[in-house]
Scaffold this motif. Structure first.
Motif, mmCIF file in Angstrom:
data_model
loop_
_atom_site.group_PDB
_atom_site.id
_atom_site.type_symbol
_atom_site.label_atom_id
_atom_site.label_comp_id
_atom_site.label_asym_id
_atom_site.label_seq_id
_atom_site.Cartn_x
_atom_site.Cartn_y
_atom_site.Cartn_z
ATOM 1 N N THR A 128 0.840 -1.207 0.000
ATOM 2 C CA THR A 128 0.000 0.000 0.000
ATOM 3 C C THR A 128 0.870 1.250 0.000
ATOM 4 O O THR A 128 0.465 2.301 0.479
ATOM 5 C CB THR A 128 -0.927 0.034 1.227
ATOM 6 O OG1 THR A 128 -0.121 -0.011 2.407
ATOM 7 C CG2 THR A 128 -1.891 -1.112 1.234
ATOM 8 N N HIS A 176 2.110 2.850 -2.673
ATOM 9 C CA HIS A 176 1.924 3.745 -3.819
ATOM 10 C C HIS A 176 1.047 4.937 -3.433
ATOM 11 O O HIS A 176 0.144 4.811 -2.601
ATOM 12 C CB HIS A 176 1.265 2.959 -4.965
ATOM 13 C CG HIS A 176 1.316 3.685 -6.274
ATOM 14 N ND1 HIS A 176 0.371 4.606 -6.636
ATOM 15 C CD2 HIS A 176 2.197 3.631 -7.307
ATOM 16 C CE1 HIS A 176 0.666 5.086 -7.837
ATOM 17 N NE2 HIS A 176 1.781 4.497 -8.259
ATOM 18 N N PHE A 195 -1.297 6.262 -4.831
ATOM 19 C CA PHE A 195 -2.731 6.055 -5.026
ATOM 20 C C PHE A 195 -3.402 5.721 -3.707
ATOM 21 O O PHE A 195 -4.494 6.189 -3.405
ATOM 22 C CB PHE A 195 -2.978 4.926 -6.040
ATOM 23 C CG PHE A 195 -4.394 4.412 -5.978
ATOM 24 C CD1 PHE A 195 -5.414 5.117 -6.598
ATOM 25 C CD2 PHE A 195 -4.711 3.266 -5.261
ATOM 26 C CE1 PHE A 195 -6.729 4.672 -6.510
ATOM 27 C CE2 PHE A 195 -6.008 2.824 -5.170
ATOM 28 C CZ PHE A 195 -7.024 3.522 -5.803
ATOM 29 N N TRP A 196 -2.737 4.856 -2.921
ATOM 30 C CA TRP A 196 -3.344 4.396 -1.666
ATOM 31 C C TRP A 196 -3.530 5.542 -0.685
ATOM 32 O O TRP A 196 -4.496 5.574 0.069
ATOM 33 C CB TRP A 196 -2.485 3.303 -1.027
ATOM 34 C CG TRP A 196 -2.530 2.022 -1.790
ATOM 35 C CD1 TRP A 196 -1.573 1.545 -2.630
ATOM 36 C CD2 TRP A 196 -3.587 1.065 -1.795
ATOM 37 N NE1 TRP A 196 -1.970 0.346 -3.155
ATOM 38 C CE2 TRP A 196 -3.201 0.034 -2.665
ATOM 39 C CE3 TRP A 196 -4.827 0.990 -1.157
ATOM 40 C CZ2 TRP A 196 -4.007 -1.076 -2.911
ATOM 41 C CZ3 TRP A 196 -5.624 -0.110 -1.395
ATOM 42 C CH2 TRP A 196 -5.217 -1.127 -2.271
ATOM 43 N N LEU A 197 -2.568 6.482 -0.693
ATOM 44 C CA LEU A 197 -2.692 7.639 0.194
ATOM 45 C C LEU A 197 -3.943 8.429 -0.126
ATOM 46 O O LEU A 197 -4.706 8.808 0.751
ATOM 47 C CB LEU A 197 -1.474 8.534 -0.001
ATOM 48 C CG LEU A 197 -0.344 8.281 0.962
ATOM 49 C CD1 LEU A 197 0.927 8.883 0.450
ATOM 50 C CD2 LEU A 197 -0.704 8.864 2.309
ATOM 51 N N LYS A 198 -4.139 8.662 -1.426
ATOM 52 C CA LYS A 198 -5.283 9.476 -1.813
ATOM 53 C C LYS A 198 -6.585 8.710 -1.593
ATOM 54 O O LYS A 198 -7.573 9.252 -1.118
ATOM 55 C CB LYS A 198 -5.145 9.871 -3.283
ATOM 56 C CG LYS A 198 -6.140 10.935 -3.679
ATOM 57 C CD LYS A 198 -5.948 11.359 -5.119
ATOM 58 C CE LYS A 198 -7.096 12.287 -5.504
ATOM 59 N NZ LYS A 198 -7.276 12.335 -6.953
ATOM 60 N N PHE A 199 -6.549 7.411 -1.919
ATOM 61 C CA PHE A 199 -7.752 6.587 -1.856
ATOM 62 C C PHE A 199 -8.182 6.343 -0.407
ATOM 63 O O PHE A 199 -9.348 6.500 -0.051
ATOM 64 C CB PHE A 199 -7.480 5.259 -2.571
ATOM 65 C CG PHE A 199 -8.571 4.236 -2.424
ATOM 66 C CD1 PHE A 199 -9.864 4.500 -2.879
ATOM 67 C CD2 PHE A 199 -8.312 3.002 -1.849
ATOM 68 C CE1 PHE A 199 -10.865 3.549 -2.743
ATOM 69 C CE2 PHE A 199 -9.303 2.052 -1.718
ATOM 70 C CZ PHE A 199 -10.588 2.330 -2.166
ATOM 71 N N LEU A 200 -7.207 5.954 0.435
ATOM 72 C CA LEU A 200 -7.552 5.631 1.825
ATOM 73 C C LEU A 200 -7.683 6.882 2.682
ATOM 74 O O LEU A 200 -8.247 6.827 3.767
ATOM 75 C CB LEU A 200 -6.496 4.717 2.440
ATOM 76 C CG LEU A 200 -6.315 3.343 1.799
ATOM 77 C CD1 LEU A 200 -5.134 2.619 2.445
ATOM 78 C CD2 LEU A 200 -7.571 2.505 1.949
ATOM 79 N N THR A 201 -7.164 7.993 2.218
ATOM 80 C CA THR A 201 -6.956 9.256 2.942
ATOM 81 C C THR A 201 -5.751 9.111 3.875
ATOM 82 O O THR A 201 -5.536 8.038 4.454
ATOM 83 C CB THR A 201 -8.161 9.741 3.791
ATOM 84 O OG1 THR A 201 -8.275 8.925 4.928
ATOM 85 C CG2 THR A 201 -9.437 9.770 2.993
ATOM 86 N N PRO A 202 -4.972 10.181 4.004
ATOM 87 C CA PRO A 202 -3.750 10.076 4.817
ATOM 88 C C PRO A 202 -3.982 9.562 6.245
ATOM 89 O O PRO A 202 -3.195 8.742 6.716
ATOM 90 C CB PRO A 202 -3.202 11.510 4.800
ATOM 91 C CG PRO A 202 -3.716 12.083 3.538
ATOM 92 C CD PRO A 202 -5.077 11.486 3.328
#
Lengths: 355, 251, 123
Positions: free
Chosen positions: A153, A155, A157-164
């Motif tokens: 996780t 990448h 993308f995961w930061l934006k998708f999961l939220t920081p």
């Protein structure tokens, strides 16, 4: 930064970072794998599979220890911040090294049996009721799963998708993983090894991680306590410095970065939209607030990243009351433009003090 | 804090920070190399056990006895293995030869395979199928078990194959799961005694009255323990029937 | 053994469900919820292992974004508050496990002598 996702974003500093990291890891493994058997010259020798498993296991421990030291070191001394910049690649590499260790163990100790090696790994030792002889492999499995979750996780993308905040919480698993590695080592190899040099190195590594983290936690523990009232005091105008921020903690625990740029004050959230890095510990570069972690930039008046980037952070309202700058704790939606607050031309020094 | 150099990942590194980062790089690479060396050269000696491929394949004839772990008492040896020797047998990998040996219990058989040797202890890894173990012509002499009394011994339960050299190191707690897996696969268990008993350091360890090592003992595999049990000499092998109720972990 | 087999099967099942979620999410879901991902395909295989491991969180976040269930402010609420608790817990746990490990560590009882408790018939 967004625009379009790519598998890995590279730049010169990342190449250098990865080059140094890989050189270190390659040196460790090459020396352990190929030099030390000659030096030991045991007759008959340690099984190559066991020797290799130990090399990769020890390497993963050392890498994990270094990784865990980088964060608090950067908090305590900002010169270490560049080591934080590309730490994710270091973490992913550690995961690969740890998988290799697990692979050697699985394909040696748990192979050659009539049962499936994964099943064998889980049932061969079922002495759960004791400490010495406890199936310490389970600690290793747990740590490996944590590392896998973190690496896969990593990448953006995961930061934006999961939220920081969710991503950060997930990545707090690293602390559970490090404990698990310590347990894996303590109840495993340390029970057998007669030469105590590795034991000493393990203790030094684990102690470094513990001391640095506790020191980093202690150093920021004294941050402003929660205060009540609609407007929150930030500081007197003369306390601000051009291009830098003062950080204020709101009653709800959020932090606000109040920046002075071109003689005017603006307030944005202290949490970067990327990884929630501390924006208030950055500085203004080319009229843009720059995050100290990964260099994400924002217009301090609107909280928006310059085109073509699309990141936004919330902004806050400011006022000057009785000679003190105050911030309103209700955040504006991300990207909301707020007129900056001009500072009084010349702030007179308090009466009676020498100039 | 304000005048200190500020690092932005995608911009060139500020001058004063370069020297610092350069030294960090040197320390990191040098430190990792040194750690690899030190951790590598401080590993313990795994001991003398090993597969003796250098001896070549060994073929001898003897009487099969289920103790209940299969043992062979040699009647017709070769250059290396003398008549009167007794040794344990395993199959390839983590499995025993029980199913092959059972029908030949008390009979003469020819065995063929590779020796694993650790000091006085040796064991044969048989070839697959009938190439490894087959009935031989002739009358089998009777093997008399000689009871040696009840003994309290101190030491470690290991799986005989890894201990004898299939894995180096092949004992200790880091190896416990592997040892258990071998024992579950019918590899004969060995007790390593702290001091020689009746002249032997290694004893075949079984449950009471000709049973297999009880599962209760598996929790103590690879730990240092004290326990009691009857010792019987079978050929030139000592068999210790461990009484699991008396097992105590040494301090 | 049964428990171990069940665990391995459970992990396989977890992975299979994760594979299905990954197939749907990476082909359909992503374009719906993240405009930066539209037209970007090369990086998507990189995300498959992550989806395999944490597919329940993926489904939860996908649902949150589709239904706009989460407010915008949550993204900016840094979780630094957890840091102290995490590192103190980790530190205590490591110290405890290391001390426990040393406490149970055994040394080879080289001095222990075999004791004959009774004589055998053949002695």
């Amino acid at each position: 930064m967004s625009v379009k996702y790519t598998p890995v974003q590279w730049n010169r500093n990342k190449w250098i970072y990865d080059g140094v990291m890989l050189a270190g890891v390659a040196a460790f493994l090459w020396i352990f794998l190929y030099i030390t058997p000659e030096v030991l010259s045991y007759e008959p020798a340690i099984n190559p599979q066991i020797h290799n498993a130990r090399a990769f296991g020890a390497c993963a421990f050392v890498m994990l220890t270094i990784i865990l030291c980088i964060g608090p070191a950067a908090r305590l001394n900002r010169r270490f911040l560049p080591l934080l910049y590309n730490r994710r690649h270091f973490g992913v590499m550690t995961t690969f090294v740890a998988i290799t260790h697990a692979g050697y163990i699985l394909n040696w100790y748990f192979a050659f049996s009539s049962s499936n090696k994964y099943v064998g790994l889980l049932y061969a030792n079922s002495s759960f009721g004791q400490i010495a002889g406890f199936p310490f492999e389970l600690f290793g499995i747990f740590a490996l799963i944590c590392l896998l979750v973190l690496a896969t996780t990593s990448h953006d993308f995961w930061l934006k998708f999961l939220t920081p905040p969710v991503w950060k919480r997930l990545h707090y698993l690293i602390y559970a993983a490090y404990f698990s590695v310590a347990a894996h080592i303590s109840l495993g190899i340390l029970q057998d090894q007669q030469n105590h040099v590795f034991t000493a190195m393990f203790l030094v590594g684990a102690a470094a991680v513990i001391v640095l983290h506790l020191a980093a936690w202690w150093s920021e523990r004294g941050d402003a306590a929660a205060r009540d009232g609609a407007w929150i005091k930030v500081a007197r105008p003369e306390a601000f410095r051009e291009g830098f921020a003062k950080i204020t903690r709101l009653p709800n625990g959020d932090r606000v970065a109040v920046y002075l740029m071109e003689g005017q004050l603006s307030a944005i959230s202290n949490a970067c939209a990327h990884q929630n890095g501390p924006l208030g510990e950055g500085r203004v570069i080319d009229c843009l607030v720059t995050c100290p972690w990964h260099g994400f930039q924002y217009d301090v008046r609107s909280g928006r990243s310059p085109a073509p980037f699309t990141e936004m952070v919330p902004t806050y309202r400011l006022r000057l009351e009785d000679g003190v700058v105050e911030v309103h704790p209700d955040a504006n939606p991300p990207g909301t433009y707020v007129d900056p607050l001009p500072l009084p031309e010349a702030t007179p020094l308090p009466q009676g003090e020498p100039a | 804090m304000s005048d200190k150099p500020f690092f932005v990942g995608y911009l060139p590194v500020p001058g004063p920070l370069r020297i610092f980062l350069l030294s960090v790089c040197v320390v990191l690479i040098g430190g990792l190399a040194a750690a690899g060396y030190i951790m590598g050269v401080t590993q313990d000696d795994p001991g003398p056990g090993a597969f003796r491929f250098d001896y070549g394949r060994q073929t001898v004839t003897g009487v099969v006895e289920m103790t209940p772990y299969p043992v062979i008492h040699v009647t017709k040896g070769n250059d290396r293995i003398k008549p009167g020797d007794s040794f344990m047998m395993t199959a390839g990998g983590k499995s025993g030869v029980d199913s092959r040996a059972m029908p030949l219990n008390g009979q003469l058989a020819e065995v063929s395979g590779i020796i694993l040797e650790r000091g006085d202890l040796y064991m044969m890894q048989l070839r697959g199928g009938r190439n490894g173990l087959k009935a031989a012509e002739g009358d089998a002499p009777e093997i008399v078990a000689e009871p040696q009394g009840r003994w309290q011994l101190t030491g470690e339960i290991c799986d005989g194959k890894c201990l004898a050299g299939a894995m180096r190191p092949g004992r200790g707690l880091a190896h416990k799961a592997c040892a258990n897996l071998c024992l579950l696969g019918d590899v004969p268990p060995i007790f390593v005694s702290s001091q020689p008993v009746l002249g032997e350091e290694f004893l075949l360890v079984t449950g009471p009255d000709g049973t297999r090592l009880p599962r209760a003992a598996y929790d103590y595999v690879a730990q240092f323990i004290t326990a009691e049990g009857e010792i019987t000499r079978r050929g030139d092998l000592l068999v210790w029937e461990i009484d699991t109720d008396t097992i105590k972990v040494t301090p | 053994m049964d428990a171990a087999q069940a665990l391995v099967m459970a992990m396989q099942t977890w992975g299979i469900i994760g594979g299905l979620v990954a197939a749907v999410f990476l082909t359909i879901g992503m374009d719906r919820i993240d405009e930066d991902a539209r037209g970007a395909y090369i990086f998507r295989p990189l995300l498959i292992p992550g989806v395999l491991l944490i597919w329940p969180i993926v489904l939860w976040r996908w649902w949150q974004i589709e239904t706009e269930a989460a407010g915008w402010a949550g993204r900016y609420r840094a979780v630094r508050g957890w840091y102290g608790v995490s590192v103190i817990a980790m530190s205590i746990a490591i110290v405890a496990v290391v001390i426990t490990g040393f406490a149970v560590r055994q040394t080879w009882p080289a001095d222990a002598e075999p004791v004959q408790l009774s004589t055998g018939d053949s002695q």
